[in-house]
Enzyme design. Sequence first.
Site, PDB file in Angstrom:
ATOM      1  N   SER A   1      39.836  50.286  46.012  1.00 37.42           N
ATOM      2  CA  SER A   1      38.903  49.809  44.993  1.00 37.42           C
ATOM      3  C   SER A   1      39.533  48.750  44.108  1.00 37.42           C
ATOM      4  O   SER A   1      38.818  48.039  43.408  1.00 37.42           O
ATOM      5  CB  SER A   1      38.409  50.972  44.139  1.00 37.42           C
ATOM      6  OG  SER A   1      39.497  51.625  43.542  1.00 37.42           O
TER       7      SER A   1
ATOM      8  N   HIS B   1      35.319  47.296  50.854  1.00 32.98           N
ATOM      9  CA  HIS B   1      35.138  48.197  49.715  1.00 32.98           C
ATOM     10  C   HIS B   1      33.735  48.790  49.762  1.00 32.98           C
ATOM     11  O   HIS B   1      32.765  48.100  49.491  1.00 32.98           O
ATOM     12  CB  HIS B   1      35.386  47.402  48.422  1.00 32.98           C
ATOM     13  CG  HIS B   1      35.351  48.221  47.181  1.00 32.98           C
ATOM     14  ND1 HIS B   1      35.099  47.674  45.948  1.00 32.98           N
ATOM     15  CD2 HIS B   1      35.536  49.540  46.960  1.00 32.98           C
ATOM     16  CE1 HIS B   1      35.134  48.630  45.035  1.00 32.98           C
ATOM     17  NE2 HIS B   1      35.392  49.766  45.625  1.00 32.98           N
TER      18      HIS B   1
ATOM     19  N   GLU C   1      31.670  45.378  49.723  1.00 32.25           N
ATOM     20  CA  GLU C   1      32.325  44.207  49.116  1.00 32.25           C
ATOM     21  C   GLU C   1      33.500  43.867  50.025  1.00 32.25           C
ATOM     22  O   GLU C   1      34.413  44.679  50.191  1.00 32.25           O
ATOM     23  CB  GLU C   1      32.797  44.580  47.696  1.00 32.25           C
ATOM     24  CG  GLU C   1      33.339  43.422  46.886  1.00 32.25           C
ATOM     25  CD  GLU C   1      33.794  43.870  45.490  1.00 32.25           C
ATOM     26  OE1 GLU C   1      34.185  45.048  45.310  1.00 32.25           O
ATOM     27  OE2 GLU C   1      33.798  43.020  44.581  1.00 32.25           O
TER      28      GLU C   1
ATOM     29  N   ASN D   1      34.596  45.942  40.383  1.00 35.25           N
ATOM     30  CA  ASN D   1      35.302  46.649  39.315  1.00 35.25           C
ATOM     31  C   ASN D   1      35.733  45.734  38.165  1.00 35.25           C
ATOM     32  O   ASN D   1      35.966  46.201  37.056  1.00 35.25           O
ATOM     33  CB  ASN D   1      36.483  47.433  39.876  1.00 35.25           C
ATOM     34  CG  ASN D   1      35.999  48.745  40.488  1.00 35.25           C
ATOM     35  OD1 ASN D   1      35.141  49.413  39.919  1.00 35.25           O
ATOM     36  ND2 ASN D   1      36.525  49.099  41.646  1.00 35.25           N
TER      37      ASN D   1
END
Length: 287
Positions: A121, A143, A155, A193
């Site tokens: 992540s 991801h 992702e 993130n």
Amino acid sequence: MMHGVKKVGVAGAGQMGGGIALVAASSGLETVVFDAHGPAIEKCRALHDKLLARNVEKGRMNQADADGAKGRVKFVESPEGLKGSDIIIEAIVEDAQIKKELFPKLAAQLSGNGILASNTSSISITDLATSVPEHAARFIGMHFFNPVPVMKLVEVINGLATSTETTERVLALSEAMGKTAHAANDRPGFVSNRVLMPMINEAFYAWMEGVAEPEDIDEIMKLGCAFPMGPLRLADFIGLDTCVKIMDVLAEGLNNPRYRACPLLKQLVTAGRLGDKTGRGVYEYGK
Ligand code: 3HC
């Protein structure tokens, strides 16, 4: 471009690895899951059975397709069991050192033009790729989001040395797995993130400063911004320890104190209140 993948290897039978394997098998791909820990395999198998049964019950799949998906997943307890995989997606613990020790063993199992992908992540893809320098062009981030069978996005993260061909193959594979894929470059937190975690962190600041109670913060964001979960509830779902780790990656990698983890978030982690997985985080969860 075609992805050219017939056999998918997954390293790690946890929440993410198990979800990725189920999605791969459900889309018709031969799937092998490696986990050195027998009980993790049993848990994953049971979760697959439960989710497939639910899909049949809900009319999203017929019984023959569910049986077919189940039959396409094989579990193995050593990396050698992944032999001949056209891609191996790593979804083990979020620890760069442990991942880097595993990658050479995974690379040795790949078919001729095989790809190594990490579901990290927030760990740098460029850094992880240094553990298998001869594979750097065929090393990439994939991801997925929790819960993997429900969340639509992959992702796709390009490391510094990832080739265009690898990116295109992984975008095509993600779509073939029924997901929508978008590419991003390897910067701290990637896109998801980088944007999500500071928002969650800010919700902890709002709580810490007494702007509102957690329930109010969450309902304001749910109803006001159409989020399925408020940011504090989502933090519990992700794991407060994971949230701190990702903030640390942002603070260090972007070298900017505005990404420092909120003291209240850190304090809950110190107290062992990690969220859903420990039964208590911001909120308390029934047994
Ligand atoms: N596995 C498979 N399916 C699941 C699931 C799981 N773990 N959890 C829920 N579902 C399914 C349920 O079976 C249900 O489908 P069905 O009733 O049609 O069979 C459907 O999802 C909805 O579940 P519920 O009715 O129980 O509950 P909700 O409607 O509240 O949905 C949720 C639950 C899907 C988790 C929803 O609240 C949501 O989308 N939350 C946000 C999740 C999110 O943002 N995830 C990303 C986290 S960030 C991340 O992963 C990146 C990392 O790097 C930090």
